[in-house]
Scaffold this active site. Structure first.
Site, PDB file in Angstrom:
ATOM      1  CG  HIS A 213     139.486 128.476  39.063  1.00 61.74           C
ATOM      2  ND1 HIS A 213     138.426 127.755  38.578  1.00 61.74           N
ATOM      3  CD2 HIS A 213     140.338 128.654  38.035  1.00 61.74           C
ATOM      4  CE1 HIS A 213     138.625 127.533  37.293  1.00 61.74           C
ATOM      5  NE2 HIS A 213     139.770 128.071  36.938  1.00 61.74           N
ATOM      6  NE  ARG A 320     143.525 129.466  35.596  1.00 64.72           N
ATOM      7  CZ  ARG A 320     144.518 128.609  35.835  1.00 64.72           C
ATOM      8  NH1 ARG A 320     145.663 129.036  36.319  1.00 64.72           N
ATOM      9  NH2 ARG A 320     144.351 127.306  35.613  1.00 64.72           N
ATOM     10  CD  GLU A 454     139.015 125.166  28.953  1.00 60.99           C
ATOM     11  OE1 GLU A 454     139.538 124.953  30.054  1.00 60.99           O
ATOM     12  OE2 GLU A 454     138.711 126.311  28.564  1.00 60.99           O
ATOM     13  CG  ASP A 478     137.546 123.477  32.853  1.00 62.04           C
ATOM     14  OD1 ASP A 478     136.766 123.191  33.776  1.00 62.04           O
ATOM     15  OD2 ASP A 478     138.008 124.616  32.684  1.00 62.04           O
ATOM     16  CB  CYS A 525     148.053 125.861  30.198  1.00 62.31           C
ATOM     17  SG  CYS A 525     146.330 125.939  29.689  1.00 62.31           S
TER      18      CYS A 525
HETATM   19  C1  PEP Z   1     142.108 124.181  32.632  1.00 67.94           C
HETATM   20  O1  PEP Z   1     140.891 124.028  32.567  1.00 67.94           O
HETATM   21  O2  PEP Z   1     142.899 123.228  32.679  1.00 67.94           O
HETATM   22  C2  PEP Z   1     142.700 125.530  32.688  1.00 67.94           C
HETATM   23  C3  PEP Z   1     143.985 125.705  32.582  1.00 67.94           C
HETATM   24  O3  PEP Z   1     141.876 126.588  32.880  1.00 67.94           O
HETATM   25  P1  PEP Z   1     141.124 126.906  34.261  1.00 67.94           P
HETATM   26  O4  PEP Z   1     141.786 126.077  35.325  1.00 67.94           O
HETATM   27  O5  PEP Z   1     141.275 128.360  34.508  1.00 67.94           O
HETATM   28  O6  PEP Z   1     139.712 126.504  33.996  1.00 67.94           O
HETATM   29 MG    MG Z   2     139.604 125.633  32.073  1.00 65.48          MG
END
Ligand code: PEP
Ligand code: MG
Length: 589
Positions: A213, A320, A454, A478, A525
């Site tokens: 992140h 998010r 995910e 994920d 996404c």
């Molecule tokens: C993902 O897991 O691809 C996603 C978009 O969510 P995050 O990156 O916030 O876990």
């Molecule tokens: Mg995710």
């Protein structure tokens, strides 16, 4: 001469070292040329911003007053120590009192405010870190231990500072001196958010992975970043000149004049490329064979919605929401959340806004909530956390529902693995609606509910999930982590984090195909959607909806406009059937 002065003298002047290149992973494109600011953990945890010239005196006064107040507090403690208090305590208080008045702490921190325009907290922690490191390098054990005294004293002053706010004007870009590049062992996503206001030119860390992140936030800020550099924090020093190349993942320390010239040229070429891309903002995202593609934006904080609009996003595909909850001691109230969500909805002027419910857990933690799970990525994260904390979930759902009167809101649930989690979420939404009805507060009746795909389990057995929801959004970050058993934030295994693994591609294809059969939209996404090298591959998998950081929208649009969707679908289907590894570069022909 004070002890601190002696320490400082031993390490005083340093020669500029030879040119050196360090290799890591580039996670946010662009070039930064500037001076290093090394940040330790405490320094990262405070706010960082450059103050304007006219705020220098008031900011210095704020720091001086906090130092004085802390000194008085200690004096008071020393004066009121009970007779039977241990003798070491009185000695400790007197050492702390001396440190507070030592010019090497106070004067140097004040000088950072005066000359570098750091805010008080940043100036104090920067100087504290310098002193701490100098003490740590001492041979004398007594002096070495004084490093922890410096840390304790700084913690106390920071507490006092937190009770006063700075009345400051911010430096505008033109007012800043040389660009600064942050170097740290690691930067948590919450720390990254704190660093946003300071407008750093680049980030370099020892640890980190491409889809951590931290990397995601750096990309969303449009700031070049390199992670997984190993020991960069120990190889560079404050004030070193560096060139950071966010595309190739390199850091050039003490660059030669020729290298500086070459990178200034590359930096300009990159800016020119961005300016040219900006011309694509209002042209349709359509393939050569006429397939319209929806391009949405991912955002972490409400103000990024402006950037989404400026880059031609047709909606927000992923908000998010957990970033509203991170880096603070309390939880955001329903009102605060409502204002944040509705500001995005208003900015997007009727375009859909997909608000993901709180996805806390793994590398995104709430302040004060220590991670105790053995394996937090597999623990009580995301929807699991929300269903286990019904009051917190209800507050968020009410805020989202209320924001829906200002435009088109969609609710997205993270980390769904079971149908009963969808049932429980629907029940929580129904209950939030009843509470709003009882209060007489309005909300839209037709809010769509979708889930992140995910967890591999649902991508494999996708049909009932597609049937139970209004839309799906594939979180490839994920999905890859859980399919390949690779911690997405761990640089030691990042070479194995492979978006092109045939198993990952099959899961994506399976989800897209189920969406077509059931008749609901499917988006991607995760970071794959914003990687222009993978645009053709995703088109070949049949994807028609992409969501990514605003900064990436136009690169991806350019790829889409040069691609032939049907030809790509045939090529990719053939390769997938044979579980072949696909080279995205070959899809260009
Ligand atoms: C993902 O897991 O691809 C996603 C978009 O969510 P995050 O990156 O916030 O876990
Ligand atoms: Mg995710």
């Amino acid at each position: 001469m004070t002890n601190l002065a002696k320490v400082n003298n031993t390490l005083a002047e340093r020669a500029v070292g030879p040119m050196m290149c360090l290799y890591g992973q580039g996670v946010a494109r662009g070039y930064a040329i500037g001076r290093v600011v090394v940040m330790g953990a405490t320094a990262l945890e405070v706010a960082h911003y450059r103050i304007g010239k006219d705020s220098v005196e008031s900011e210095k006064l704020r720091l001086s007053q906090a130092l004085k107040a802390t000194q008085l507090e200690m004096q008071d403690m020393a004066d009121t120590l009970p007779d039977d208090a241990p003798r070491e305590l009185a000695a400790l208080l007197s050492v702390h009192g001396m440190l507070l008045s030592d010019p090497l702490l106070a004067d140097q921190a004040l000088s950072l405010i005066e000359h570098k325009h750091y805010n008080a907290e940043w100036a104090l922690t920067t100087q504290g870190q310098i002193l701490g490191e100098q003490f740590a390098a001492m041979e004398d054990e007594y002096l070495r231990e004084r490093g922890s005294d410096v840390r304790q004293v700084i913690e106390r002053v920071l507490t006092v500072l937190s009770g006063s706010c700075s009345i400051m004007s911010l430096d505008h870009d033109g007012n800043q001196d040389e660009p600064l590049i942050v170097v740290a062992h690691d930067i948590s996503p919450a720390d990254m958010i704190r660093l946003r206001g300071a407008r750093f030119a680049g980030f370099a860390t020892d640890l980190g992975g491409t889809t951590s992140h931290t990397a995601i936030v750096a990309r969303s800020m449009g700031v070049p970043a390199v992670v997984a550099l190993g020991h960069v924090r120990h190889l560079v020093r404050d004030g070193d000149m560096v060139i950071l190349d966010g595309a190739h993942g390199t850091i050039l320390v003490n660059p030669s004049e020729a290298a500086l010239q070459e990178y200034r040229r590359l930096q300009q070429a990159y800016r020119d490329e961005r300016a040219e891309l900006a011309l694509l903002k209002d042209v349709p995202a359509e393939t050569l064979d006429g397939i319209p593609i929806t391009l949405h934006a991912n955002i972490e904080l409400p103000d990024e919605a402006e950037l989404a609009m400026a880059n031609g996003a047709k909606g927000i595909g992923l908000f998010r929401s957990e970033f509203l909850f991170m880096g603070r001691a309390d939880l955001p109230s329903e009102e605060e959340q409502y204002l944040a969500y509705s500001s995005v909805v208003r900015t997007m002027q009727g375009r859909p806004v997909t608000i993901r419910t709180l996805d806390i857990g793994a590398d995104k933690t709430l302040d004060g909530e220590a991670t105790v799970a053995t394996n937090p990525a597999l623990g009580q994260r995301a929807i699991r956390y929300c269903l286990a904390h019904p009051d917190l979930f209800a507050t968020q759902l009410r805020a989202i529902l209320r924001a829906s009167v200002h435009g088109k809101v969609r609710i997205l649930i993270p980390m769904i693995a079971h149908i009963h989690e969808i049932v429980a979420t629907r029940a929580a939404i129904a209950s939030a609606r009843r509470e709003l009805d009882a209060r007489g507060q309005a909300y839209a009746q037709d809010i769509e509910l979708g889930a992140m795909v995910e967890v591999p389990a649902i991508a494999i057995a996708i049909e009932p999930f597609a049937a139970a929801l209004d839309f799906l959004s594939i979180g490839t970050n994920d999905l890859i982590q859980y399919t390949l058993a690779i911690d997405r934030a761990d640089n030691e295994v990042s070479a194995l984090y492979d978006p092109l693994h045939p198993a990952v591609l099959r899961l994506i294809a399976n989800t897209i195909n189920a969406g077509v059969r059931v008749g609901i939209p499917v988006a991607v996404c995760g970071e794959m959607a914003g990687d222009a090298h993978l645009t053709r591959l995703l088109l070949g998998l049949g994807l028609t909806e992409f969501s990514m950081h605003p900064q990436q929208l136009l690169d991806v649009k350019r790829e889409i406009r040069g691609a032939h969707s049907n030809a790509l679908r045939n090529k990719v289907a053939n390769a997938l059937n044979r579980a072949q590894v696909i080279d995205p570069a070959e899809l260009n022909h």
